[in-house]
Design a protein around this motif. Sequence first.
Motif, PDB file in Angstrom:
ATOM      1  N   ARG A 122       0.805  -1.051   0.624  1.00  0.00           N
ATOM      2  CA  ARG A 122       0.350   0.100  -0.188  1.00  0.00           C
ATOM      3  C   ARG A 122       0.859   1.359  -0.302  1.00  0.00           C
ATOM      4  NH1 ARG A 122      -3.665   2.507   5.188  1.00  0.00           N
ATOM      5  NH2 ARG A 122      -3.748   4.561   3.889  1.00  0.00           N
ATOM      6  N   MET A 123       0.858   2.261  -0.677  1.00  0.00           N
ATOM      7  CA  MET A 123       1.370   3.682  -0.537  1.00  0.00           C
ATOM      8  C   MET A 123       0.292   4.133   0.223  1.00  0.00           C
ATOM      9  SD  MET A 123       3.593   5.802  -3.087  1.00  0.00           S
ATOM     10  CE  MET A 123       3.258   5.146  -4.634  1.00  0.00           C
ATOM     11  N   ARG A 124       1.776   4.623   1.304  1.00  0.00           N
ATOM     12  CA  ARG A 124       0.859   6.031   2.059  1.00  0.00           C
ATOM     13  C   ARG A 124       1.065   7.146   1.259  1.00  0.00           C
ATOM     14  NH1 ARG A 124      -1.245   3.211   6.198  1.00  0.00           N
ATOM     15  NH2 ARG A 124      -0.081   1.166   6.790  1.00  0.00           N
ATOM     16  N   ARG A 125      -0.385   8.123   2.072  1.00  0.00           N
ATOM     17  CA  ARG A 125      -0.140   9.391   1.428  1.00  0.00           C
ATOM     18  C   ARG A 125       0.071  10.327   2.704  1.00  0.00           C
ATOM     19  NH1 ARG A 125      -4.058  10.288  -3.128  1.00  0.00           N
ATOM     20  NH2 ARG A 125      -3.201  13.105  -3.815  1.00  0.00           N
ATOM     21  N   ILE A 126       1.181  11.795   2.730  1.00  0.00           N
ATOM     22  CA  ILE A 126       0.944  12.227   3.739  1.00  0.00           C
ATOM     23  C   ILE A 126       0.698  13.693   3.323  1.00  0.00           C
ATOM     24  CG2 ILE A 126       2.572  13.362   4.941  1.00  0.00           C
ATOM     25  CD1 ILE A 126       4.374  10.961   5.253  1.00  0.00           C
ATOM     26  N   GLY A 127       0.116  14.142   3.898  1.00  0.00           N
ATOM     27  CA  GLY A 127       0.203  15.814   3.647  1.00  0.00           C
ATOM     28  C   GLY A 127       0.767  16.278   4.169  1.00  0.00           C
ATOM     29  N   VAL A 128       0.893  17.936   4.043  1.00  0.00           N
ATOM     30  CA  VAL A 128       2.010  19.142   3.720  1.00  0.00           C
ATOM     31  C   VAL A 128       1.536  20.257   3.838  1.00  0.00           C
ATOM     32  CG1 VAL A 128       4.292  20.035   4.432  1.00  0.00           C
ATOM     33  CG2 VAL A 128       4.336  17.550   4.016  1.00  0.00           C
ATOM     34  N   LEU A 129       1.262  21.354   4.766  1.00  0.00           N
ATOM     35  CA  LEU A 129       0.813  22.435   4.716  1.00  0.00           C
ATOM     36  C   LEU A 129       1.663  23.466   4.807  1.00  0.00           C
ATOM     37  CD1 LEU A 129      -2.139  24.306   3.494  1.00  0.00           C
ATOM     38  CD2 LEU A 129      -2.976  23.973   6.489  1.00  0.00           C
ATOM     39  N   LEU A 130       2.195  23.933   3.819  1.00  0.00           N
ATOM     40  CA  LEU A 130       2.805  24.966   4.832  1.00  0.00           C
ATOM     41  C   LEU A 130       2.788  26.770   5.202  1.00  0.00           C
ATOM     42  CD1 LEU A 130       6.093  23.534   3.095  1.00  0.00           C
ATOM     43  CD2 LEU A 130       5.283  23.041   5.724  1.00  0.00           C
ATOM     44  N   PRO A 131       2.583  27.404   5.801  1.00  0.00           N
ATOM     45  CA  PRO A 131       1.935  28.664   5.883  1.00  0.00           C
ATOM     46  C   PRO A 131       3.080  29.324   5.460  1.00  0.00           C
ATOM     47  CG  PRO A 131       3.236  28.655   8.147  1.00  0.00           C
ATOM     48  CD  PRO A 131       3.029  26.972   7.152  1.00  0.00           C
ATOM     49  N   ALA A 132       3.667  28.801   4.008  1.00  0.00           N
ATOM     50  CA  ALA A 132       4.139  30.749   3.444  1.00  0.00           C
ATOM     51  C   ALA A 132       4.095  30.182   1.933  1.00  0.00           C
ATOM     52  CB  ALA A 132       5.753  30.321   3.517  1.00  0.00           C
ATOM     53  N   VAL A 133       4.480  30.851   0.775  1.00  0.00           N
ATOM     54  CA  VAL A 133       4.971  30.954  -0.629  1.00  0.00           C
ATOM     55  C   VAL A 133       5.806  29.718  -0.941  1.00  0.00           C
ATOM     56  CG1 VAL A 133       4.086  33.765  -0.561  1.00  0.00           C
ATOM     57  CG2 VAL A 133       5.824  33.089   0.084  1.00  0.00           C
ATOM     58  N   PRO A 134       5.599  29.115  -2.405  1.00  0.00           N
ATOM     59  CA  PRO A 134       7.207  28.657  -2.646  1.00  0.00           C
ATOM     60  C   PRO A 134       7.659  28.859  -2.497  1.00  0.00           C
ATOM     61  CG  PRO A 134       4.772  28.288  -3.735  1.00  0.00           C
ATOM     62  CD  PRO A 134       4.183  29.558  -2.651  1.00  0.00           C
ATOM     63  N   ASP A 135       8.725  29.817  -2.635  1.00  0.00           N
ATOM     64  CA  ASP A 135      10.293  30.366  -2.810  1.00  0.00           C
ATOM     65  C   ASP A 135      10.930  30.825  -1.400  1.00  0.00           C
ATOM     66  OD1 ASP A 135       8.570  32.054  -2.731  1.00  0.00           O
ATOM     67  OD2 ASP A 135       9.767  33.266  -4.561  1.00  0.00           O
ATOM     68  N   ASP A 136      10.034  30.497  -0.646  1.00  0.00           N
ATOM     69  CA  ASP A 136      10.407  30.901   0.744  1.00  0.00           C
ATOM     70  C   ASP A 136      11.440  30.574   1.139  1.00  0.00           C
ATOM     71  OD1 ASP A 136      10.651  30.863   4.053  1.00  0.00           O
ATOM     72  OD2 ASP A 136       9.204  31.917   3.710  1.00  0.00           O
ATOM     73  N   PRO A 137      12.763  30.797   1.225  1.00  0.00           N
ATOM     74  CA  PRO A 137      13.579  29.997   1.482  1.00  0.00           C
ATOM     75  C   PRO A 137      14.074  29.177   2.554  1.00  0.00           C
ATOM     76  CG  PRO A 137      14.465  32.088   1.484  1.00  0.00           C
ATOM     77  CD  PRO A 137      13.202  32.342   0.991  1.00  0.00           C
ATOM     78  N   PRO A 153       1.001  33.335   3.780  1.00  0.00           N
ATOM     79  CA  PRO A 153       0.364  33.771   5.138  1.00  0.00           C
ATOM     80  C   PRO A 153      -0.898  34.639   5.285  1.00  0.00           C
ATOM     81  CG  PRO A 153       2.542  34.927   4.712  1.00  0.00           C
ATOM     82  CD  PRO A 153       1.817  34.580   3.137  1.00  0.00           C
ATOM     83  N   SER A 154      -1.573  34.036   4.128  1.00  0.00           N
ATOM     84  CA  SER A 154      -3.356  34.722   4.123  1.00  0.00           C
ATOM     85  C   SER A 154      -4.087  33.570   4.742  1.00  0.00           C
ATOM     86  CB  SER A 154      -3.720  34.812   2.846  1.00  0.00           C
ATOM     87  OG  SER A 154      -4.759  34.651   2.492  1.00  0.00           O
ATOM     88  N   ALA A 155      -4.628  34.285   6.331  1.00  0.00           N
ATOM     89  CA  ALA A 155      -6.168  32.943   6.996  1.00  0.00           C
ATOM     90  C   ALA A 155      -6.747  32.847   5.711  1.00  0.00           C
ATOM     91  CB  ALA A 155      -6.407  33.395   7.383  1.00  0.00           C
ATOM     92  N   ASP A 156      -7.331  32.960   4.745  1.00  0.00           N
ATOM     93  CA  ASP A 156      -8.187  32.651   3.791  1.00  0.00           C
ATOM     94  C   ASP A 156      -7.483  31.531   3.166  1.00  0.00           C
ATOM     95  OD1 ASP A 156     -10.164  34.159   4.628  1.00  0.00           O
ATOM     96  OD2 ASP A 156     -10.009  35.509   3.053  1.00  0.00           O
ATOM     97  N   GLU A 157      -6.354  31.617   2.073  1.00  0.00           N
ATOM     98  CA  GLU A 157      -5.627  30.657   1.258  1.00  0.00           C
ATOM     99  C   GLU A 157      -5.159  30.061   2.189  1.00  0.00           C
ATOM    100  OE1 GLU A 157      -4.255  29.042  -2.123  1.00  0.00           O
ATOM    101  OE2 GLU A 157      -5.272  30.705  -1.886  1.00  0.00           O
ATOM    102  N   ILE A 158      -4.915  29.684   3.605  1.00  0.00           N
ATOM    103  CA  ILE A 158      -4.911  28.563   4.036  1.00  0.00           C
ATOM    104  C   ILE A 158      -6.283  27.278   4.486  1.00  0.00           C
ATOM    105  CG2 ILE A 158      -3.698  27.289   6.651  1.00  0.00           C
ATOM    106  CD1 ILE A 158      -2.092  29.927   6.852  1.00  0.00           C
ATOM    107  N   ARG A 159      -6.695  28.068   4.747  1.00  0.00           N
ATOM    108  CA  ARG A 159      -7.612  27.636   5.276  1.00  0.00           C
ATOM    109  C   ARG A 159      -8.472  26.603   3.874  1.00  0.00           C
ATOM    110  NH1 ARG A 159     -10.842  31.232   5.956  1.00  0.00           N
ATOM    111  NH2 ARG A 159      -9.830  31.467   8.289  1.00  0.00           N
TER     112      ARG A 159
END
Length: 218
Positions: free
Chosen positions: A32-47, A80-86
């Motif tokens: 079975r392939m396991r699935r991990i979700g990752v939610l990051l509160p930043a823009v993709p190019d944040d170093p 960083p947007s609360a609406d986008e994170i939701r």
Amino acid sequence: MTAHMQRREFLTLLGGAAVGCPFAARAEQSGRMRRIGVLLPAVPDDPVWQARLGAFLQGLAVLGWAIGRNVHIDIRWGTPSADEIRKQAEQLVALAPDVILAGGASSVGPLLQATRTVPIVFAIAADPVGAGHVDSLARPGGNATGFTIFEFSIGGKWLELLQQVAPGVTRVAVLRDATQATAMSVFAAIQSAAPSLRMEVIPVNLRSAEEIEQSVES
């Protein structure tokens, strides 16, 4: 997985080491392939968050998790947007992952609103109890667990240290931002320790650098 999983069970999927048998090895054996979700509160190019994500993926690889072989990882950048994170939290939960990594404290609330069954592990949280994310540090309960970066009882130790440095001090002004749950939790610890030290603590509410200067001058 149920909503009332134990702390060790949460971390097993991310850590890859269950008692007696590595979780990654069991996943391969089951096919079975396991699935991990990752939610990051930043823009993709944040170093900073790119570096943290890289460390997380490297850690998984060391523990035997190989993307495409025994694990699939869905990464969502909430900005960083609360609406986008939701919005991203809801989309991530809809993918039915086995577990979700919440990269920052601002990600945990939206994820808990989106699911009370999918296990959530938060990497950074100042006050998970005060924020209502867990029942207690010893027994998180629910479907969230993780790591806190602060122990609020240290506030009482600060007061003890102040007394040692300045034994004659009996009244102490505590600068705080009353809108921040973390600040209020620290103040509660300071206030609790004050009577035994025969000290009086006076809260000074402020929210800007200008207010800090005014409070110190007064």
